[in-house]
Design an enzyme around this catalytic site. Structure first.
Site: not given
Ligand code: FAD
Ligand code: SF4
Ligand code: SF4
Ligand code: FES
Lengths: 603, 253
Positions: A121, A234, A236, A250, A253, A309, A380, A415
């Site tokens: 990656f 970021q 992407h 998306l 990558e 990126r 992203h 990142r």
């Molecule tokens: C298409 C795509 C592909 C990606 N691929 C990769 C990858 O291959 N590798 C990598 O390392 N990263 C990747 N990323 C980045 C990564 O997926 C995210 O940064 C990461 O999943 C964020 O996780 P999180 O647990 O912080 O929050 P999230 O998974 O966004 O979860 C947020 C949670 O908070 C809850 N929430 C939000 N606001 C509230 C509120 N006010 N009240 C109650 N609940 C709330 C939501 O319901 C959800 O449950 C990718 C991102 C995208 C968009």
């Protein structure tokens, strides 16, 4: 006094993506009673969308890898403004966190000798991303979910937190509403962990899901916590650009990791044109070497498509701006060309990139095994977020923790792909552990009923506003404004005008009206989200204005170079006494000698 | 601009009706785009679930022209637009509002299924060895995005409402994924027969037809599970022996 549904937990986790789930599991494991809130159904959080993989120096594919290399890669990718302690903890602990997933039932793709397979990656020196095809996020969230449901955690699905409650300086609870009936709820907790993910919905073109409205950033900010690094957003490099309905979606990558190349409308592979100085030593200078790298040749250096990126995105913008773009305003990303090199390339592509194959076939009428894709940058991931202590993940507000995308520090100015999923695990676990510890040492704080009453009245205001303004229209106007004024290429006067626009949008937000009832009303929900989107938009704008240089994801047309002075500081945003947003620069603490040496050695 | 009429179900458990909304149609548009457009302009309070708009989260399940679909993956170009497109909630679960149903039963069912229980690690560093060919099948099942469309079409749930006796195709593949996991040592066959109602499935394959992840629910999961259940019932010792052999054999060394 109105009667609200009330809940009490030792630790309340807000958000059930990778970070929230991992935190909840850890807190429960430490013996705390845990409540887990998410505004969607369990297992649907944005994490489910992650594709490429989890970065961890397992050294299964290349035994030269170890935590030090991962640390140095992360710091280099972040342009050295990362919180180095977080980068260190992350690199050291990620392998253990990934192995743990396997013990909980995750089924990663395998190496020939039966271990967890790792892929290349951008910005990672060795193949480092543990993955499952291109659906790694699904595997991760399902594993955590299926393990988590047996840990005695109380899950509150489709409940949305609107504000944090405080008792003096410390956080004491959360004010929320359930989406099904629209009733208010009060959660009291000894410690609260924010794990609400990103902010992509502040922009028009984004890869992010519905969840990503910056709630945690805003909740923390309004509760008095500091935000850090908010200018680093970021973009992407490869999002879909056509058809309009999927713009921003998306394109992993992983496509480039498997040998995909970027070309312009002259058919030229433009990424070879400009390779930044600090990556020259590790980047291939010819196509042949680049190809060998993607096929696992350890002697070869990576192709320039796999540079970081921020850099790839800017090169793409340049090609488009200078008139070498595709018909729909992107550039070409081609994986089909590998049939010149590989027998059975078609099957190979379908097996390695199944979701990409389907995504383009089903939504874009493009067969990626036969023709190139059209791609362009998409909003992203936000590197900035709640400022936390590296070891414990506690914010500047006692009892308030943050982990995952809504927290900040580990990524610095940019990142590396794969470093988010590992961040969720490493710091989710830490937040869970230390929040439980904090909770053990505290009793429940109080809740001020007058504050709650005021919050409830505010939340209901849109029903009284009639049809003055439409929440969806305000949201759309904000997204277009941010896309235009505080996008990938930034400049003083545009950002000043963004601040003016934001003032107007704040006023309009007070006026938005919604129709219908409180039960499952998306219009009302959108109205309530606006405050969060506006708060993070303002923080991004102010931080980007403050940083008068270009570094990582922050690119200023009026200050196109890096500045040594700004390289020593982070920007911090907080809510002032008068309610206005304050900003200051803070010097990055001196790095430990041992870590400095590692960076030197890996240069 | 071309337009289309969407006939959307509006209402709650107490009652409701189909209402017509007209929207513009642009290239590449999917049903969820139309719903969003209607929400943003005419019906702010039109309830639907969605998260990813990329076919990855399984939130946006509905019945489009009577077919159970993910709204975000259903292109308007595949629908006849000369007559109204009907969009209504899935039928197997209680209606909450408009396009949203109460799917909480599914979460309760999953919690009752015995969790993953791995054998002791194969290597001193606490890791295991598995060959790719031994996990291909399990990975197929783990593609499930929990959209519950298969639950929606299964007649045992949809028509016969056997919620207390049958876990539905989604959870049959969930059990299959655990049972066929090379590291797992738990035994779930008795429950499959006794409380999870695998016997109710008469292999109509409706579930497989609607699965957006193209999981071969019946052929690859349910039928092999049925065989195991039968073997287990009539030949407990033989089955145990086979199971031990299978689990050992797939370790790879
Ligand atoms: C298409 C795509 C592909 C990606 N691929 C990769 C990858 O291959 N590798 C990598 O390392 N990263 C990747 N990323 C980045 C990564 O997926 C995210 O940064 C990461 O999943 C964020 O996780 P999180 O647990 O912080 O929050 P999230 O998974 O966004 O979860 C947020 C949670 O908070 C809850 N929430 C939000 N606001 C509230 C509120 N006010 N009240 C109650 N609940 C709330 C939501 O319901 C959800 O449950 C990718 C991102 C995208 C968009
Ligand atoms: S094959 Fe079995 S589980 Fe699937 S729909 Fe038919 S009866 Fe239901
Ligand atoms: S098996 Fe297929 S149809 Fe059933 S819930 Fe999973 S993804 Fe949906
Ligand atoms: S919105 Fe995620 S599957 Fe449709």
């Amino acid at each position: 006094m109105a009667e609200y549904q009330r809940h009490e937990h030792d630790v309340l986790v807000i958000g059930a993506g990778g970070a929230g789930l991992r935190a909840a599991i850890e807190s429960a494991h430490s013996g705390a009673s845990v409540g887990l809130i998410c505004k969607s159904l369990l297992g649907k959080a944005h994490t489910v969308m992650a594709e490429g993989g989890i970065a961890a120096a397992l050294a299964n594919v290349d035994d030269r890898d170890n935590w030090k290399v991962h640390f140095a890669d992360t710091m280099r990718g972040g342009q050295y403004v990362n919180n180095w302690r977080m980068a260190e903890l992350h690199a050291r602990e990620a392998p253990e966190r990934v192995r743990e997933l396997e013990a909980w039932g995750a089924v990663f793709d395998r190496t020939k000798d039966g271990r967890i397979l790792q892929r290349n990656f951008g910005g990672h020196k060795y193949p480092r991303l543990a993955h499952v095809g291109d659906r790694t996020g699904l595997e991760m969230i399902r594993t955590l979910q299926d393990h988590g449901i047996h840990q005695g955690i109380d899950v509150h699905m489709e409940v949305c937190v609107l504000a944090l409650l405080k008792d003096g300086a410390r956080v004491s609870g959360a004010f929320a509403y359930d989406r099904e009936r629209g009733r208010f709820r009060i959660f009291r907790a000894k410690a609260i962990i924010l794990a609400t993910g990103g902010i992509g919905k502040a922009y028009k073109i984004t890869s992010n899901s519905w969840d990503c409205t910056g709630d945690g950033h805003a909740l923390a900010y309004h509760a008095g916590a500091e935000l850090i690094d908010m200018e680093y957003l970021q973009f992407h490099p490869t999002g879909m650009v056509w058809p309009p309905s999927v713009r921003g979606m998306l394109v992993t990558e992983g496509v480039r990791g498997e040998g995909g190349i970027l070309t312009n409308n002259d058919g030229q592979r433009f990424m070879f044109d400009f390779i930044p100085e600090n990556y020259k030593a590790q980047t291939a200078d010819n196509e042949e070497e680049g190809w060998r790298y993607t096929q696992g040749d350890k002697e070869a250096r990576r192709p320039p498509e796999l540079l970081t990126r921020d850099h790839v995105a800017r090169c793409i913008v340049r090609e488009i701006k200078e008139g070498r773009g595709t018909p729909h305003g992107g550039v070409y990303l081609d994986i089909s060309w590998i049939k010149k090199r590989l027998p059975k390339a078609e099957e190979h592509i379908k097996r390695k990139l199944p979701s990409m194959y389907h995504q383009f076939k089903q939504l874009g009428d493009v067969d990626i095994t036969r023709e190139p894709m059209e791609v362009g940058p998409t909003t992203h991931y936000i590197m900035g977020g709640v400022r936390v202590d590296a070891d414990t993940q506690m914010s500047s507000v006692p009892g308030l923790f943050a982990a995952g995308e809504c927290a900040a520090g580990i990524n610095g100015a940019n990142r590396l792909g794969g470093n988010s999923l590992s961040d969720l695990l490493v710091f989710g676990k830490r937040a869970g552990e230390f929040a439980a510890k904090f909770a053990r040492e505290q009793s429940l704080g109080g809740v001020d009923e007058a504050v709650v009453k005021k919050l409830a009245d505010e939340a209901l205001q849109p029903f009284a506003n009639g049809d003055k303004d439409n929440p969806y229209t305000v949201q759309r106007d904000l997204q277009e404004m941010m896309q235009h004024n505080v996008g990938i290429v930034r400049e003083e006067s545009e950002m000043q005008s963004a601040l003016e626009h934001l003032k107007v949008l704040w006023e309009r937000t007070k006026e938005v009206g919604v129709t219908g009832h409180r039960d499952f009303n998306p219009g009302w929900h959108t109205a309530l989200d606006l405050k969060n989107l506006l708060t993070v938009s303002e923080a991004i704008t102010r931080a980007a204005l403050e940083r008068k240089e270009s570094r990582g994801a922050q690119f200023r047309e009026d200050y196109p170079e890096k500045s040594a002075e700004f390289g020593k500081v982070n920007t911090i945003v907080w809510k002032g006494e008068d309610g206005g947003m304050q900003i200051r620069r803070e010097t990055i603490p001196e790095m430990r000698e041992e870590l400095k040496r590692i960076i030197e050695e890996m240069k | 601009m071309k337009t289309a009429v969407f006939r959307i179900w509006r209402g709650n458990a107490a009652g409701g009706e189909f209402r017509d909304y007209e929207t513009g149609v642009s290239e590449g548009m999917v049903v969820l785009d139309a719903i969003h457009h209607i929400q943003a302009t005419e019906a702010n309070d039109l309830a639907c679930r969605w998260n990813c708009k990329a076919g990855k989260c399984g939130s946006c399940s509905a019945e489009v022209n009577g077919m159970p679909r993910l709204m975000c993956m259903t292109r308007l170009s595949e629908l006849p637009l000369d007559k109204p497109v009907t969009v209504e909630p899935i039928k197997a679960f209680p209606l909450l509002k408009d396009l949203i149903t109460d799917v909480s039963w599914n979460f309760r069912v999953k919690k009752k299924i015995k969790k993953f229980k791995p054998r002791p690690p194969d290597a001193p560093d606490g890791t295991w060895r598995m060959q790719q060919e031994d996990i291909d099948r399990v990975q197929e099942f783990r593609k499930c995005i929990e959209c519950f469309l298969c639950q929606d079409v299964c007649h045992v749930l949809r028509d016969h409402r056997k919620y207390d006796e049958f876990i539905g195709p989604r959870f049959l593949i969930y059990v299959a994924a655990l049972e066929m996991h090379p590291l797992d040592t738990e035994d779930r066959l008795e429950e499959l027969r006794e409380t999870q109602g695998i016997g109710y499935c008469n292999i109509t394959k409706c579930c497989t037809k609607v699965c957006p992840e193209s999981i071969h629910i019946t052929d690859n999961a349910i039928i092999p599970l049925k065989e195991r259940v039968v073997d287990d019932y009539y030949d407990p010792l033989g089955w145990l022996w086979k199971k031990m052999r299978r689990k050992k054999g797939s370790g790879g060394s």
